[in-house]
Design a protein around this motif. Structure first.
Motif: not given
Length: 113
Positions: A62, A60, A64-65, A106-108, A111
């Protein structure tokens, strides 16, 4: 009158449709055990993102990061790993005796992994 949400603009090729107002080209990431690769939707750009893996099963991303998370599954030990999309900061997050961790998400929003 048609309007598009913020970050989107009218698509001149498809009246009544909106498209992302960005120069970022969409792609799909996938694993084939030893590599994590990405390919664009037209199939014209095909590249290795990460290599030298043991048995990458699930992955998966992420946004954001800008990190990729994946499970590396072996008969001796399975791991949850991550690295930045550019291949740096390659690290093991969890090493376990689980036999087949064949899914990861990943739970965006919350988090969480």
């Amino acid at each position: 009158r048609c309007r598009c949400a913020e970050g989107y603009s009218r698509d001149p090729a498809h009246p009544g449709a909106c498209k992302a107002a960005s120069d970022v080209k969409p792609y799909v990431m996938f694993s084939n055990r030893y590599y994590i690769r990405k390919v664009d939707f037209a199939g014209m750009s095909y590249e290795i993102v990460l290599g030298g893996l043991s048995n990458a099963v699930a992955l998966d991303f992420d946004v954001e990061e800008d990190r990729i998370y994946w499970t590396d599954v072996t008969t001796q030990r399975s791991m949850i790993r991550r690295a930045y999309l550019n291949g740096s900061n390659f690290e093991v997050l969890h090493s376990t005796a689980l036999s087949n961790p064949d899914g990861i998400a990943v739970d965006w929003v919350g988090r969480n992994l």
